[in-house]
Design a protein around this motif. Structure first.
Motif, mmCIF file in Angstrom:
data_model
loop_
_atom_site.group_PDB
_atom_site.id
_atom_site.type_symbol
_atom_site.label_atom_id
_atom_site.label_comp_id
_atom_site.label_asym_id
_atom_site.label_seq_id
_atom_site.Cartn_x
_atom_site.Cartn_y
_atom_site.Cartn_z
ATOM 1 N N THR A 189 31.279 12.220 -63.514
ATOM 2 C CA THR A 189 31.065 11.050 -62.666
ATOM 3 C C THR A 189 31.701 11.253 -61.301
ATOM 4 O OG1 THR A 189 30.946 9.564 -64.583
ATOM 5 C CG2 THR A 189 31.495 8.579 -62.464
ATOM 6 N N GLN A 190 32.956 11.741 -61.287
ATOM 7 C CA GLN A 190 33.624 12.011 -60.016
ATOM 8 C C GLN A 190 32.874 13.076 -59.215
ATOM 9 O OE1 GLN A 190 36.443 10.715 -58.362
ATOM 10 N NE2 GLN A 190 36.017 9.083 -59.844
ATOM 11 N N ARG A 191 32.379 14.101 -59.905
ATOM 12 C CA ARG A 191 31.670 15.176 -59.203
ATOM 13 C C ARG A 191 30.412 14.649 -58.529
ATOM 14 N NH1 ARG A 191 27.726 18.945 -59.609
ATOM 15 N NH2 ARG A 191 26.810 17.924 -61.426
ATOM 16 N N ARG A 192 29.675 13.795 -59.227
ATOM 17 C CA ARG A 192 28.442 13.263 -58.647
ATOM 18 C C ARG A 192 28.723 12.273 -57.525
ATOM 19 N NH1 ARG A 192 24.042 12.643 -63.624
ATOM 20 N NH2 ARG A 192 24.557 14.611 -64.660
ATOM 21 N N LEU A 193 29.778 11.460 -57.691
ATOM 22 C CA LEU A 193 30.151 10.536 -56.610
ATOM 23 C C LEU A 193 30.534 11.308 -55.351
ATOM 24 C CD1 LEU A 193 32.211 7.822 -58.545
ATOM 25 C CD2 LEU A 193 29.995 7.505 -57.402
ATOM 26 N N ARG A 194 31.336 12.374 -55.504
ATOM 27 C CA ARG A 194 31.724 13.182 -54.352
ATOM 28 C C ARG A 194 30.524 13.887 -53.742
ATOM 29 N NH1 ARG A 194 37.269 15.993 -56.760
ATOM 30 N NH2 ARG A 194 38.657 14.198 -56.403
ATOM 31 N N ARG A 195 29.630 14.367 -54.595
ATOM 32 C CA ARG A 195 28.437 15.043 -54.087
ATOM 33 C C ARG A 195 27.603 14.079 -53.243
ATOM 34 N NH1 ARG A 195 24.222 16.811 -58.499
ATOM 35 N NH2 ARG A 195 23.999 14.534 -58.494
ATOM 36 N N ASN A 196 27.449 12.819 -53.712
ATOM 37 C CA ASN A 196 26.711 11.831 -52.936
ATOM 38 C C ASN A 196 27.417 11.491 -51.633
ATOM 39 O OD1 ASN A 196 24.668 11.673 -54.825
ATOM 40 N ND2 ASN A 196 25.587 9.944 -55.921
ATOM 41 N N LEU A 197 28.765 11.414 -51.692
ATOM 42 C CA LEU A 197 29.533 11.118 -50.476
ATOM 43 C C LEU A 197 29.315 12.214 -49.437
ATOM 44 C CD1 LEU A 197 31.640 9.497 -48.895
ATOM 45 C CD2 LEU A 197 33.423 10.734 -50.158
ATOM 46 N N VAL A 198 29.382 13.461 -49.870
ATOM 47 C CA VAL A 198 29.164 14.579 -48.952
ATOM 48 C C VAL A 198 27.733 14.569 -48.433
ATOM 49 C CG1 VAL A 198 29.054 17.094 -48.788
ATOM 50 C CG2 VAL A 198 30.975 16.002 -49.952
ATOM 51 N N LYS A 199 26.773 14.304 -49.307
ATOM 52 C CA LYS A 199 25.371 14.287 -48.884
ATOM 53 C C LYS A 199 25.130 13.213 -47.830
ATOM 54 C CE LYS A 199 22.310 12.206 -51.344
ATOM 55 N NZ LYS A 199 21.392 11.798 -52.442
ATOM 56 N N HIS A 200 25.666 12.007 -48.058
ATOM 57 C CA HIS A 200 25.485 10.925 -47.080
ATOM 58 C C HIS A 200 26.195 11.243 -45.773
ATOM 59 C CE1 HIS A 200 24.746 8.160 -50.760
ATOM 60 N NE2 HIS A 200 23.592 8.560 -50.248
ATOM 61 N N THR A 201 27.391 11.845 -45.899
ATOM 62 C CA THR A 201 28.123 12.226 -44.677
ATOM 63 C C THR A 201 27.328 13.233 -43.860
ATOM 64 O OG1 THR A 201 30.249 11.846 -45.754
ATOM 65 C CG2 THR A 201 30.254 13.220 -43.783
ATOM 66 N N GLU A 202 26.786 14.230 -44.520
ATOM 67 C CA GLU A 202 26.031 15.260 -43.806
ATOM 68 C C GLU A 202 24.769 14.683 -43.185
ATOM 69 O OE1 GLU A 202 25.472 18.187 -46.831
ATOM 70 O OE2 GLU A 202 27.396 19.190 -46.427
ATOM 71 N N LEU A 203 24.100 13.764 -43.893
ATOM 72 C CA LEU A 203 22.916 13.123 -43.311
ATOM 73 C C LEU A 203 23.288 12.294 -42.078
ATOM 74 C CD1 LEU A 203 21.029 11.967 -46.546
ATOM 75 C CD2 LEU A 203 20.368 13.812 -44.996
ATOM 76 N N TRP A 204 24.395 11.554 -42.198
ATOM 77 C CA TRP A 204 24.849 10.739 -41.051
ATOM 78 C C TRP A 204 25.214 11.629 -39.873
ATOM 79 C CZ3 TRP A 204 29.798 10.534 -38.815
ATOM 80 C CH2 TRP A 204 29.978 9.543 -37.865
ATOM 81 N N GLU A 205 25.914 12.752 -40.142
ATOM 82 C CA GLU A 205 26.281 13.676 -39.067
ATOM 83 C C GLU A 205 25.037 14.246 -38.383
ATOM 84 O OE1 GLU A 205 28.726 16.503 -41.069
ATOM 85 O OE2 GLU A 205 30.587 15.437 -40.617
ATOM 86 N N ARG A 206 24.010 14.576 -39.156
ATOM 87 C CA ARG A 206 22.782 15.089 -38.561
ATOM 88 C C ARG A 206 22.103 14.026 -37.699
ATOM 89 N NH1 ARG A 206 20.122 18.269 -43.776
ATOM 90 N NH2 ARG A 206 21.785 19.855 -43.957
ATOM 91 N N ALA A 207 22.089 12.783 -38.208
ATOM 92 C CA ALA A 207 21.506 11.695 -37.418
ATOM 93 C C ALA A 207 22.281 11.497 -36.114
ATOM 94 C CB ALA A 207 21.494 10.398 -38.238
ATOM 95 N N GLU A 208 23.639 11.551 -36.187
ATOM 96 C CA GLU A 208 24.447 11.397 -34.978
ATOM 97 C C GLU A 208 24.232 12.558 -34.007
ATOM 98 O OE1 GLU A 208 26.697 8.745 -34.016
ATOM 99 O OE2 GLU A 208 25.184 7.966 -35.403
ATOM 100 N N ASP A 244 16.969 7.641 -37.295
ATOM 101 C CA ASP A 244 17.236 6.525 -38.204
ATOM 102 C C ASP A 244 16.795 6.844 -39.635
ATOM 103 O OD1 ASP A 244 18.289 5.089 -36.126
ATOM 104 O OD2 ASP A 244 16.471 3.904 -35.741
ATOM 105 N N LEU A 245 15.716 7.624 -39.757
ATOM 106 C CA LEU A 245 15.266 8.005 -41.098
ATOM 107 C C LEU A 245 16.302 8.860 -41.817
ATOM 108 C CD1 LEU A 245 11.499 8.843 -40.462
ATOM 109 C CD2 LEU A 245 12.429 6.863 -41.676
ATOM 110 N N LEU A 246 17.037 9.674 -41.068
ATOM 111 C CA LEU A 246 18.081 10.499 -41.663
ATOM 112 C C LEU A 246 19.340 9.707 -41.962
ATOM 113 C CD1 LEU A 246 18.063 13.899 -39.724
ATOM 114 C CD2 LEU A 246 17.503 13.515 -42.116
ATOM 115 N N ASP A 247 19.633 8.692 -41.169
ATOM 116 C CA ASP A 247 20.906 7.972 -41.256
ATOM 117 C C ASP A 247 20.930 7.096 -42.501
ATOM 118 O OD1 ASP A 247 23.254 6.674 -40.888
ATOM 119 O OD2 ASP A 247 22.819 5.978 -38.862
#
Length: 282
Positions: A189-208, A244-247
């Motif tokens: 559960t922790q591994r998947r939560l962290r994986r999602n956190l990293v994925k969302h962070t990377e998507l947000w960084e790309r959008a920025e 916005d589609l990436l963010d």
């Protein structure tokens, strides 16, 4: 001379039982009679002690002692004798030589009766518990009935104790497995939560990064002719929509902030193949 054991079943009727029984003894009439007499004496003496007898669906003789059913049988020890191959046929005068393949066959054996019986308990018990009583030169099975009865009682205690040990071992194993699976599910559960956190962070960084680039283009267009600025505005609007589609923060924030992870019902805690490395040390 090699000595082996062999089980031979003969159909008879166990005394004091209401159904057809299969006594494991030799098919000679004398041994069938002796087996019947042995079982008759054993059953009569054991029923006084509260033992009960029956024949199960597989045809095995079952005696229940202290609530523990166990299979028992009588076996005869048979002597094993090698059978020599037949002599080669005589060669006629003038006949061509032919190889004798009979000498290459597998050894053949025959069995002969010894009249020696063994009473055996067929059950899993603790190591060292007695299971067999045999005819000996000094005493026959008929003189060992009291020892057999005592052995059946001791065997019932051993069977019960062994089953309790195994059940306790299974409960301990099940508890260890439950704890292991719980730890594995928490870790996954922790591994998947962290994986999602990293994925969302990377998507947000790309959008920025896209927005920063678009902003740079807009700043540069300020120095361009008004016609070029009007023509480029369509591209600027389109580029902002792509960012916005990436963010992930432009969508449902509950999908980002939820801590609910649904693991598969078949999840066992074992990972097949290489697990991707994350940002956090394991």
């Amino acid at each position: 001379m090699a000595k082996e054991r062999k089980n031979v079943e003969a159909q008879g009727r166990l005394p004091r039982l209401r159904r057809q029984a299969s006594l494991e003894c030799d098919d000679f009439a004398t041994l069938i009679e002796r087996c019947a007499i042995l079982f008759d004496a054993l059953i009569k003496e054991s029923e006084v002690e509260g033992y009960s007898w029956k024949i199960n669906a597989e045809g095995k003789t079952i005696v229940t002692v202290n609530g523990e059913p166990m299979a028992v049988r009588l076996m005869e020890r048979l002597d094993k004798h090698p059978i020599p191959p037949p002599p080669p046929p005589k060669r006629r005068p003038g006949a061509p030589w032919e190889p004798n393949f009979m000498s290459l066959r597998s050894p053949q054996f025959e069995w002969t009766s010894t009249g020696e019986l063994t009473f055996q308990i067929e059950a899993r018990m603790d190591y060292g518990e007695r299971k067999n009583w045999k005819d000996t030169k000094t005493a026959s099975l008929e003189k060992k009935l009291s020892s057999i009865l005592a052995g059946l009682s001791s065997a019932s205690v051993s069977i019960s104790a062994l089953r309790e040990k195994e059940e306790a071992r299974e409960r301990e194993w099940a508890e260890d497995e439950r704890r292991r699976l719980e730890r594995a599910r928490n870790s996954e559960t922790q591994r998947r939560l962290r994986r999602n956190l990293v994925k969302h962070t990377e998507l947000w960084e790309r959008a920025e990064r896209l927005r920063a680039f678009i902003k740079g283009v807009e700043n540069r267009l300020k120095f361009s002719p008004l016609v070029e600025q009007e023509m480029a505005q369509t591209w600027v609007d389109w580029a902002h929509k792509q960012a916005d589609l990436l963010d992930p923060m432009q969508g449902n924030l509950a999908l980002i902030t939820t801590l609910d992870v649904q693991l598969e019902s078949w999840f066992s805690g074992s990972h097949y193949g290489q697990v991707e490395k994350g940002w956090w040390p394991e």
